[in-house]
Design a protein around this motif. Structure first.
Motif, mmCIF file in Angstrom:
data_model
loop_
_atom_site.group_PDB
_atom_site.id
_atom_site.type_symbol
_atom_site.label_atom_id
_atom_site.label_comp_id
_atom_site.label_asym_id
_atom_site.label_seq_id
_atom_site.Cartn_x
_atom_site.Cartn_y
_atom_site.Cartn_z
ATOM 1 N N GLU A 1 -1.598 5.828 -2.568
ATOM 2 C CA GLU A 1 -0.857 4.944 -1.965
ATOM 3 C C GLU A 1 -0.270 5.052 -0.493
ATOM 4 O O GLU A 1 0.055 6.355 -0.403
ATOM 5 N N GLU B 1 4.958 -3.404 6.110
ATOM 6 C CA GLU B 1 5.262 -3.620 4.760
ATOM 7 C C GLU B 1 4.179 -3.693 3.713
ATOM 8 O O GLU B 1 4.369 -4.479 2.691
ATOM 9 N N LYS B 2 2.855 -3.459 4.278
ATOM 10 C CA LYS B 2 1.617 -3.690 3.456
ATOM 11 C C LYS B 2 1.667 -2.337 2.654
ATOM 12 O O LYS B 2 1.724 -1.261 3.048
ATOM 13 N N LYS B 3 1.287 -2.592 1.246
ATOM 14 C CA LYS B 3 1.059 -1.378 0.478
ATOM 15 C C LYS B 3 -0.547 -1.353 0.102
ATOM 16 O O LYS B 3 -0.894 -2.343 -0.454
ATOM 17 N N ASP C 1 4.802 -7.271 0.833
ATOM 18 C CA ASP C 1 5.718 -7.654 0.047
ATOM 19 C C ASP C 1 6.395 -8.767 0.440
ATOM 20 O O ASP C 1 6.277 -9.541 1.648
ATOM 21 N N GLN D 1 2.066 3.115 2.383
ATOM 22 C CA GLN D 1 2.992 2.082 3.036
ATOM 23 C C GLN D 1 2.882 1.790 4.325
ATOM 24 O O GLN D 1 3.284 2.593 5.123
#
Length: 128
Positions: free
Chosen positions: A89, A95-97, A128, A91
């Protein structure tokens, strides 16, 4: 899919990725992604166990926290009848994961680090 764009994100942000396996989180110290050609003519299911496409995105991840080794035997095909999904993962600043769902295909273990070779099954991008 998003292959070229994702390869560029990995290249530009290589120090900001985390690996999640068996509910444990590990920092990835070095990561490299590349596209690999499979020696098949068309997409197929190999051995009735996993799907293989003609091109696959691969990730090579180096982790210096060698405590990860106790989780690897549950992840690989061979001792198990199925692969365990491993998440990688990142980030983004907006604020996109980005989550790469991967399967472990090989490892190189040294006293100071573990190098994991993974095949990307899917990519999920969430805002998010």
């Amino acid at each position: 899919m998003y292959d070229k764009k994702l390869l560029k994100i990995i290249e530009q942000n290589s120090m900001n990725f985390k690996l999640l396996i068996s509910n444990k989180e590990f920092n990835i110290n070095q990561i490299r992604a590349y596209q690999n050609d499979n020696p098949i003519d068309k997409p197929t299911t190999r051995g009735g166990v996993y799907f293989a496409d003609t091109k696959e995105m691969k990730i090579e991840a180096t982790i210096v926290d060698t405590s990860i080794t106790k989780y690897l035997s549950n992840a690989m095909l061979g001792p198990n009848k199925t692969f365990l999904d491993i998440l990688i993962e990142y980030q983004t600043k907006d604020e996109k994961k980005i989550s790469f769902i991967t399967n472990l295909t090989n490892t190189i273990q040294k006293s100071s680090k573990i190098i994991l070779y993974l095949t990307v099954k899917d990519v999920i991008i969430k805002s998010d």
